[in-house]
Design a protein around this motif. Structure first.
Motif, PDB file in Angstrom:
ATOM      1  N   PRO A  41      13.419 -12.803  -5.443  1.00 32.86           N
ATOM      2  CA  PRO A  41      14.471 -11.817  -5.732  1.00 32.86           C
ATOM      3  C   PRO A  41      14.645 -11.509  -7.216  1.00 32.86           C
ATOM      4  O   PRO A  41      15.339 -10.554  -7.573  1.00 32.86           O
ATOM      5  CB  PRO A  41      15.732 -12.491  -5.188  1.00 32.86           C
ATOM      6  N   PHE A  42      14.083 -12.298  -8.090  1.00 36.31           N
ATOM      7  CA  PHE A  42      14.338 -12.112  -9.529  1.00 36.31           C
ATOM      8  C   PHE A  42      13.484 -10.981 -10.072  1.00 36.31           C
ATOM      9  O   PHE A  42      12.257 -11.028 -10.014  1.00 36.31           O
ATOM     10  CB  PHE A  42      14.113 -13.427 -10.275  1.00 36.31           C
ATOM     11  N   GLU A  43      14.167  -9.953 -10.583  1.00 34.66           N
ATOM     12  CA  GLU A  43      13.481  -8.727 -11.005  1.00 34.66           C
ATOM     13  C   GLU A  43      12.591  -8.976 -12.218  1.00 34.66           C
ATOM     14  O   GLU A  43      13.035  -9.539 -13.228  1.00 34.66           O
ATOM     15  CB  GLU A  43      14.509  -7.641 -11.361  1.00 34.66           C
ATOM     16  N   ASN A  44      11.343  -8.591 -12.120  1.00 39.96           N
ATOM     17  CA  ASN A  44      10.455  -8.592 -13.281  1.00 39.96           C
ATOM     18  C   ASN A  44       9.613  -7.318 -13.305  1.00 39.96           C
ATOM     19  O   ASN A  44       8.639  -7.216 -14.035  1.00 39.96           O
ATOM     20  CB  ASN A  44       9.553  -9.836 -13.278  1.00 39.96           C
ATOM     21  N   GLY A  45      10.001  -6.357 -12.449  1.00 37.05           N
ATOM     22  CA  GLY A  45       9.276  -5.094 -12.384  1.00 37.05           C
ATOM     23  C   GLY A  45       8.148  -5.099 -11.366  1.00 37.05           C
ATOM     24  O   GLY A  45       7.619  -4.038 -11.020  1.00 37.05           O
ATOM     25  N   LEU A  46       7.750  -6.280 -10.905  1.00 34.10           N
ATOM     26  CA  LEU A  46       6.633  -6.350  -9.955  1.00 34.10           C
ATOM     27  C   LEU A  46       6.903  -7.335  -8.818  1.00 34.10           C
ATOM     28  O   LEU A  46       5.977  -7.739  -8.117  1.00 34.10           O
ATOM     29  CB  LEU A  46       5.343  -6.768 -10.686  1.00 34.10           C
ATOM     30  N   ASP A  51       4.546   0.230  -1.966  1.00 37.06           N
ATOM     31  CA  ASP A  51       4.599   1.123  -0.811  1.00 37.06           C
ATOM     32  C   ASP A  51       3.252   1.062  -0.089  1.00 37.06           C
ATOM     33  O   ASP A  51       2.227   1.451  -0.643  1.00 37.06           O
ATOM     34  CB  ASP A  51       4.884   2.561  -1.293  1.00 37.06           C
ATOM     35  N   PRO A  52       3.227   0.584   1.172  1.00 32.41           N
ATOM     36  CA  PRO A  52       1.938   0.434   1.864  1.00 32.41           C
ATOM     37  C   PRO A  52       1.221   1.764   2.090  1.00 32.41           C
ATOM     38  O   PRO A  52       0.003   1.780   2.248  1.00 32.41           O
ATOM     39  CB  PRO A  52       2.306  -0.218   3.204  1.00 32.41           C
ATOM     40  N   LEU A  53       1.974   2.879   2.133  1.00 33.87           N
ATOM     41  CA  LEU A  53       1.323   4.173   2.369  1.00 33.87           C
ATOM     42  C   LEU A  53       1.361   5.073   1.128  1.00 33.87           C
ATOM     43  O   LEU A  53       1.009   6.245   1.195  1.00 33.87           O
ATOM     44  CB  LEU A  53       1.946   4.874   3.586  1.00 33.87           C
ATOM     45  N   GLN A  54       1.752   4.524  -0.007  1.00 31.69           N
ATOM     46  CA  GLN A  54       1.608   5.189  -1.313  1.00 31.69           C
ATOM     47  C   GLN A  54       2.075   6.649  -1.291  1.00 31.69           C
ATOM     48  O   GLN A  54       1.384   7.544  -1.783  1.00 31.69           O
ATOM     49  CB  GLN A  54       0.126   5.138  -1.766  1.00 31.69           C
ATOM     50  N   TRP A  55       3.278   6.892  -0.730  1.00 31.46           N
ATOM     51  CA  TRP A  55       3.713   8.285  -0.531  1.00 31.46           C
ATOM     52  C   TRP A  55       3.829   9.064  -1.833  1.00 31.46           C
ATOM     53  O   TRP A  55       3.430  10.239  -1.896  1.00 31.46           O
ATOM     54  CB  TRP A  55       5.034   8.341   0.247  1.00 31.46           C
ATOM     55  N   PRO A 235      -2.559  -3.975   4.692  1.00 32.09           N
ATOM     56  CA  PRO A 235      -1.287  -3.268   4.526  1.00 32.09           C
ATOM     57  C   PRO A 235      -0.994  -2.847   3.077  1.00 32.09           C
ATOM     58  O   PRO A 235      -0.542  -1.737   2.830  1.00 32.09           O
ATOM     59  CB  PRO A 235      -0.249  -4.276   5.005  1.00 32.09           C
ATOM     60  N   TYR A 236      -1.249  -3.734   2.126  1.00 33.56           N
ATOM     61  CA  TYR A 236      -0.924  -3.418   0.722  1.00 33.56           C
ATOM     62  C   TYR A 236      -2.205  -3.279  -0.096  1.00 33.56           C
ATOM     63  O   TYR A 236      -2.363  -3.890  -1.154  1.00 33.56           O
ATOM     64  CB  TYR A 236      -0.032  -4.518   0.139  1.00 33.56           C
ATOM     65  N   ASN A 237      -3.136  -2.438   0.399  1.00 31.73           N
ATOM     66  CA  ASN A 237      -4.466  -2.375  -0.235  1.00 31.73           C
ATOM     67  C   ASN A 237      -4.452  -1.730  -1.613  1.00 31.73           C
ATOM     68  O   ASN A 237      -5.386  -1.932  -2.384  1.00 31.73           O
ATOM     69  CB  ASN A 237      -5.459  -1.648   0.686  1.00 31.73           C
ATOM     70  N   VAL A 238      -3.415  -0.942  -1.925  1.00 27.99           N
ATOM     71  CA  VAL A 238      -3.340  -0.325  -3.262  1.00 27.99           C
ATOM     72  C   VAL A 238      -2.125  -0.917  -3.976  1.00 27.99           C
ATOM     73  O   VAL A 238      -0.982  -0.698  -3.564  1.00 27.99           O
ATOM     74  CB  VAL A 238      -3.235   1.209  -3.170  1.00 27.99           C
ATOM     75  N   ASN A 239      -2.370  -1.686  -5.000  1.00 33.29           N
ATOM     76  CA  ASN A 239      -1.283  -2.461  -5.615  1.00 33.29           C
ATOM     77  C   ASN A 239      -0.342  -1.606  -6.460  1.00 33.29           C
ATOM     78  O   ASN A 239      -0.621  -0.444  -6.760  1.00 33.29           O
ATOM     79  CB  ASN A 239      -1.855  -3.642  -6.419  1.00 33.29           C
ATOM     80  N   GLU A 240       0.783  -2.181  -6.834  1.00 35.51           N
ATOM     81  CA  GLU A 240       1.846  -1.458  -7.533  1.00 35.51           C
ATOM     82  C   GLU A 240       1.386  -0.917  -8.894  1.00 35.51           C
ATOM     83  O   GLU A 240       1.688   0.215  -9.261  1.00 35.51           O
ATOM     84  CB  GLU A 240       3.048  -2.393  -7.709  1.00 35.51           C
ATOM     85  N   LEU A 241       0.632  -1.727  -9.643  1.00 36.84           N
ATOM     86  CA  LEU A 241       0.188  -1.288 -10.969  1.00 36.84           C
ATOM     87  C   LEU A 241      -0.746  -0.085 -10.845  1.00 36.84           C
ATOM     88  O   LEU A 241      -0.691   0.850 -11.643  1.00 36.84           O
ATOM     89  CB  LEU A 241      -0.529  -2.436 -11.696  1.00 36.84           C
ATOM     90  N   THR A 242      -1.595  -0.115  -9.837  1.00 36.31           N
ATOM     91  CA  THR A 242      -2.520   0.999  -9.588  1.00 36.31           C
ATOM     92  C   THR A 242      -1.745   2.264  -9.230  1.00 36.31           C
ATOM     93  O   THR A 242      -2.034   3.349  -9.741  1.00 36.31           O
ATOM     94  CB  THR A 242      -3.492   0.608  -8.461  1.00 36.31           C
ATOM     95  N   GLN A 243      -0.743   2.121  -8.365  1.00 37.66           N
ATOM     96  CA  GLN A 243       0.035   3.302  -7.963  1.00 37.66           C
ATOM     97  C   GLN A 243       0.760   3.901  -9.170  1.00 37.66           C
ATOM     98  O   GLN A 243       0.799   5.122  -9.342  1.00 37.66           O
ATOM     99  CB  GLN A 243       1.029   2.937  -6.855  1.00 37.66           C
TER     100      GLN A 243
END
Ligand SMILES: *Cc1c(COP(=O)(O)O)cnc(C)c1O
Length: 348
Positions: A41-46, A51-55, A235-243
């Motif tokens: 739960p501790f926010e660090n930005g990541l 988003d699993p479908l990268q809308w 499910p999470y094939n495209v990671n947050e940094l990439t998006q």
């Protein structure tokens, strides 16, 4: 147009598959407190799953490419897209893919890993597809035909009429790999999707977008094929940094256009300069960000350039590319250093 029954092409186990249901796909709304995904739960930005479908990314791509967002999916590079297509459609030990060598090596490698056979129908001299031979080679087990246009390593675009005929008459999926389409004079086949249920178009952020490091590949296809893709992908094939990096690049389309124009100008310049060297016998026309050149003493030239700290790709042992090196178009300075080094090799 032959009516393609996509469902009949899909492997029975994939048709039956119940996909993994992630926390983020079960609850998509807004909330104050998320205690459903066992995240920290501790926010660090990541700390949250992406988003699993990268809308957000797909909405931007949809606008730029003029393809409905429901007909887009994303992968961890085109390499993941190729792998997933083979696993969706090809039953190991039974089905096969068709490739047109000389072409990109990953179709074969992904098929080999999946224990899926590869039928090869070589390109004709001039590096164009032999449409009649491809259709003659095809049977009910020919699940995917990979067309690479512009083709790697030959650099040319395939004839659009030949591709159109294949899309219309090939009994399986026709997957057109457009990794280099941004550098080409031709239109993308994405605009044919509405009339071609068996068509899959692949593009990537690795080349013209200058983001090979983030690993992001695009697939454009019917909603039905995209549905299977999303069912089979991790499910999470495209990671947050990439998006985030992709969104940033897509918001700054003018930077992409500027760099693209420099590379297109440099391709002309590099071709002209290479053509003036005695060791260069022939340069093949390029619709990509590289040129294929037939040279004297390819192995020796390759070693010479390596010794000067300039690494090019030796394709001289590839069937139909005998004697050829492949030169990626670099910055104006890099291209100048390449040509200078080759001039010295000439005079050595
Ligand atoms: C470079 C290249 C790709 C890109 O693959 P990524 O996994 O997206 O980096 C795809 N197809 C061809 C033919 C290529 O040359």
């Amino acid at each position: 147009m032959t009516t393609t029954n996509i469902e009949a092409l899909v492997r029975p186990n994939i048709r039956r598959l119940t996909p993994y249901s992630s926390a983020r796909s079960e609850y998509k709304g807004r909330a104050d407190i998320f205690l459903d995904a066992n995240e920290n739960p501790f926010e660090n930005g990541l700390n949250r799953y992406p988003d699993p479908l990268q809308w957000a990314v797909k909405e931007r791509i949809s606008n730029i490419k003029n393809v409905p967002v429901q007909q887009i999916a994303l992968g961890n590079g085109s390499d993941e897209v190729i792998d997933l297509l083979i696993r969706i459609f090809c039953e190991p030990g039974e089905d096969h893919i068709i490739t047109l060598p000389p072409t990109y090596g990953m179709y074969q490698v992904s098929a080999d890993i999946a224990n899926v056979a590869v039928k090869k129908v070589p390109l004709l001299p001039g590096f164009q597809p032999d449409v009649d031979a491809i259709l003659a080679a095809a049977d009910a087990h020919s699940k995917i035909l990979f067309l690479c246009s512009p083709n790697n390593p030959t650099a040319n675009s395939l004839d659009p009429d030949a591709m159109q005929r294949l899309v219309e008459q090939f009994p399986g999926i026709v997957a057109i790999d457009e990794a280099y389409i941004d550098f080409a004079g031709q239109a993308s086949f994405t605009q044919q999707l509405a009339t071609a249920p068996n068509l899959v178009v692949m593009q990537t952020f690795s080349k013209a977008w200058g983001l090979a490091g983030i690993r992001l590949g695009m697939i454009f296809a019917s909603e039905e094929i995209i549905g299977y893709f999303n069912k089979v992908k991790p499910p999470y094939n495209v990671n947050e940094l990439t998006q985030r990096a992709a969104l940033e690049a897509l918001r700054n389309e003018s930077a992409y256009r500027e760099k693209l124009q420099i590379l297109l100008d440099q391709r002309v310049q590099l071709t002209k300069n290479l053509n003036q060297l005695a060791c260069v016998q022939h340069i093949y026309p390029s619709d990509a960000n590289f040129v294929l050149a037939k040279v004297d003493q390819p192995r020796e030239l390759y070693q010479y350039l390596t010794g000067k700290g300039i690494i090019v790709r030796d394709r001289s042992k590839v069937t139909m590319c005998e004697g050829c090196l492949r030169f990626t178009v670099g910055t104006p300075d890099e291209n100048k250093q390449l040509v200078d080094a080759m001039r010295k090799f000439n005079n050595a």
